[in-house]
Design an enzyme around this catalytic site. Sequence first.
Site, PDB file in Angstrom:
ATOM      1  N   GLU A 264       0.821  -1.223   0.000  1.00 38.25           N
ATOM      2  CA  GLU A 264       0.000   0.000   0.000  1.00 38.25           C
ATOM      3  C   GLU A 264       0.856   1.276   0.000  1.00 38.25           C
ATOM      4  OE1 GLU A 264      -3.814   0.683   2.722  1.00 38.25           O
ATOM      5  OE2 GLU A 264      -1.920   0.950   3.763  1.00 38.25           O
ATOM      6  N   PRO A 265       1.653   1.456  -1.016  1.00 34.57           N
ATOM      7  CA  PRO A 265       2.540   2.618  -1.011  1.00 34.57           C
ATOM      8  C   PRO A 265       1.867   3.903  -1.508  1.00 34.57           C
ATOM      9  CG  PRO A 265       2.994   1.225  -2.890  1.00 34.57           C
ATOM     10  CD  PRO A 265       1.789   0.658  -2.227  1.00 34.57           C
ATOM     11  N   GLY A 266       2.381   5.008  -1.024  1.00 36.99           N
ATOM     12  CA  GLY A 266       1.994   6.304  -1.565  1.00 36.99           C
ATOM     13  C   GLY A 266       3.224   6.876  -2.253  1.00 36.99           C
ATOM     14  N   ARG A 267       4.202   7.274  -1.434  1.00 31.93           N
ATOM     15  CA  ARG A 267       5.423   7.922  -1.909  1.00 31.93           C
ATOM     16  C   ARG A 267       6.099   7.164  -3.052  1.00 31.93           C
ATOM     17  NH1 ARG A 267       8.137  10.965   1.571  1.00 31.93           N
ATOM     18  NH2 ARG A 267       7.140   9.848   3.280  1.00 31.93           N
ATOM     19  N   ARG A 303       6.649  20.064   3.013  1.00 31.75           N
ATOM     20  CA  ARG A 303       7.542  19.068   3.607  1.00 31.75           C
ATOM     21  C   ARG A 303       8.810  19.645   4.256  1.00 31.75           C
ATOM     22  NH1 ARG A 303       9.648  15.072   1.311  1.00 31.75           N
ATOM     23  NH2 ARG A 303       9.029  13.560   2.871  1.00 31.75           N
ATOM     24  N   CYS A 338       4.301  35.315   4.988  1.00 29.76           N
ATOM     25  CA  CYS A 338       4.650  36.196   6.084  1.00 29.76           C
ATOM     26  C   CYS A 338       4.888  35.344   7.330  1.00 29.76           C
ATOM     27  CB  CYS A 338       3.522  37.203   6.299  1.00 29.76           C
ATOM     28  SG  CYS A 338       4.027  38.498   7.400  1.00 29.76           S
ATOM     29  N   GLU A 339       5.916  34.518   7.271  1.00 30.40           N
ATOM     30  CA  GLU A 339       6.290  33.654   8.399  1.00 30.40           C
ATOM     31  C   GLU A 339       7.737  33.226   8.171  1.00 30.40           C
ATOM     32  OE1 GLU A 339       3.456  30.912   9.905  1.00 30.40           O
ATOM     33  OE2 GLU A 339       4.982  29.582  10.719  1.00 30.40           O
ATOM     34  N   TYR A 374       3.034  13.904  -1.400  1.00 31.85           N
ATOM     35  CA  TYR A 374       2.875  14.832  -0.293  1.00 31.85           C
ATOM     36  C   TYR A 374       3.317  16.245  -0.670  1.00 31.85           C
ATOM     37  CZ  TYR A 374       2.465  10.267   1.855  1.00 31.85           C
ATOM     38  OH  TYR A 374       2.087   8.990   2.140  1.00 31.85           O
TER      39      TYR A 374
HETATM   40  N1  LLP Z   1      -0.768   3.270   4.483  1.00 34.37           N
HETATM   41  C1  LLP Z   1      -1.100   3.964   5.594  1.00 34.37           C
HETATM   42  C2  LLP Z   1      -2.046   3.384   6.545  1.00 34.37           C
HETATM   43  C3  LLP Z   1      -0.522   5.221   5.835  1.00 34.37           C
HETATM   44  O1  LLP Z   1      -0.809   5.882   6.942  1.00 34.37           O
HETATM   45  C4  LLP Z   1       0.380   5.754   4.888  1.00 34.37           C
HETATM   46  C5  LLP Z   1       0.971   7.087   5.096  1.00 34.37           C
HETATM   47  C6  LLP Z   1       0.664   5.000   3.732  1.00 34.37           C
HETATM   48  C7  LLP Z   1       0.086   3.752   3.573  1.00 34.37           C
HETATM   49  C8  LLP Z   1       1.600   5.477   2.667  1.00 34.37           C
HETATM   50  O2  LLP Z   1       2.868   5.703   3.166  1.00 34.37           O
HETATM   51  P1  LLP Z   1       4.063   5.970   2.115  1.00 34.37           P
HETATM   52  O3  LLP Z   1       4.182   4.733   1.259  1.00 34.37           O
HETATM   53  O4  LLP Z   1       3.691   7.150   1.316  1.00 34.37           O
HETATM   54  O5  LLP Z   1       5.264   6.201   2.946  1.00 34.37           O
HETATM   55  N2  LLP Z   1       3.333  13.628   4.855  1.00 34.37           N
HETATM   56  C9  LLP Z   1       4.457  12.745   5.074  1.00 34.37           C
HETATM   57  C10 LLP Z   1       4.054  11.293   4.949  1.00 34.37           C
HETATM   58  C11 LLP Z   1       2.887  10.912   5.836  1.00 34.37           C
HETATM   59  C12 LLP Z   1       2.386   9.521   5.554  1.00 34.37           C
HETATM   60  C13 LLP Z   1       1.129   9.207   6.272  1.00 34.37           C
HETATM   61  N3  LLP Z   1       0.691   7.867   6.052  1.00 34.37           N
HETATM   62  C14 LLP Z   1       5.592  13.121   4.121  1.00 34.37           C
HETATM   63  O6  LLP Z   1       5.480  14.138   3.424  1.00 34.37           O
HETATM   64  O7  LLP Z   1       6.638  12.479   4.114  1.00 34.37           O
END
Ligand code: LLP
Length: 415
Positions: A264-267, A303, A338-339, A374
């Site tokens: 379940e990746p995002g990044r 970030r 402005c920060e 992100y």
């Molecule tokens: N699954 C769950 C349940 C999660 O909470 C997250 C991320 C992911 C998958 C995906 O994680 P990834 O593969 O993207 O690492 N805003 C932060 C990252 C926060 C991630 C929150 N949860 C950043 O900019 O690095």
Amino acid sequence: MPQLLTDKNSNINLKNIKSLIKKYESPFWVYDSDMIHKKINLLKQFDIIRFAQKACSNIHILRIMKKNKVKIDAVSLGEIERALVAGFKPKNNEIIFTADIIDQDTLSKIVDLKIPVNVGSLDMLTQIGKRSPGHHIWIRINPGFGYGHSKKTNTGGENSKHGIWSPDLAIPIIQKYQLKLIGLHMHIGSGVNYTHLKKVCKSMTENAIKLKQKISFISAGGGLPIPYKVNEKPMDVKKYFELWNDSRNKISNFLGQNIQLEIEPGRFLVAESGILISQIRAIKQMGNKNFVLIDAGFNDLMRPTMYGSYHHISIIPKNDRYINEKKTIETVIAGPLCESGDVFTQTNKGDLETRKLPITQVGDYVVFHDTGAYGASMSSNYNTRPLIQEILLEKNHFRTIRRRQTIKELLNLEI
Ligand code: LLP
């Protein structure tokens, strides 16, 4: 290492960016669809790839996922609606709702559409059970340890609010409401290193065996890192899969049934596909420090301010001037807000850092690499600044996938 603009194999190259700069008003985001395809293909060994859309939730990016048979994770009602608009169906586990709490509106939606829920608290489990006996659920287990690129992205251990600490306590609730437990899930944090990810497989095997429930899926969660810095290497996905495959096989043998392995990746899927393009509007000397001020702020790219995150920076001249990469100057890159924390070169403690960058002029462009994850999804309207445009590059064609928000649209919410 980040893909440089001189890389001829990348669609995010100097030639394409120069045409984008001519056409669109800065600042804006650009995504390369080829890179997203490439990253999806690297995970094809897993039975199910589920995109954590919080990383980049633009509907057009979600459609790329859907076309490539990637399923979707939603963590809010808004993300469920996005998934539906992008074409995901509430069947075959295409959409899963993951959370530690559930509000009434979201509860109604998941019940109406029969969307499976990955449950992160016993209270949430009871609320779903009372409202929707028989509902398909997963349990998100907090394995008692976690890790992340920052304290703020560590989602395991007793300092984290995420997941269920003692999953055995969930079983009587599941039985009481005849909920259908279909999977076990673990996600220990974001931007995790290989050693920590390895530990999760072991914990998953132990938990699944201890719980002894007839599940059909296990999820490795997300957290896979990407190389943000020039000297960093990508992670060995094959090795990572093998560890998980071994865990899946052990659980499958123990339960005597087939178990599907999900990731379940995002990044990992989107970070490297994206850049943020901004323009230098002022250059000033503050004592001994060289400040370069650009038209993007932490309301756009959060970030660096939030975690001290590093994004590789390239400079593009406004004219045909030759940029000598070897002749550098220690530079602070800051935004328009402005920060004083609106600085893109800082540590995770908020201390100012400098970056060795070529000598710039007002009107030159600053490109932040690897901002596909992100980036836009964490933007805000701070200082009443509208959300900026998003552009999708498909080979050498580009199109707007989100137009710039207008100030009038912002004010209308209050008038
Ligand atoms: N699954 C769950 C349940 C999660 O909470 C997250 C991320 C992911 C998958 C995906 O994680 P990834 O593969 O993207 O690492 N805003 C932060 C990252 C926060 C991630 C929150 N949860 C950043 O900019 O690095």
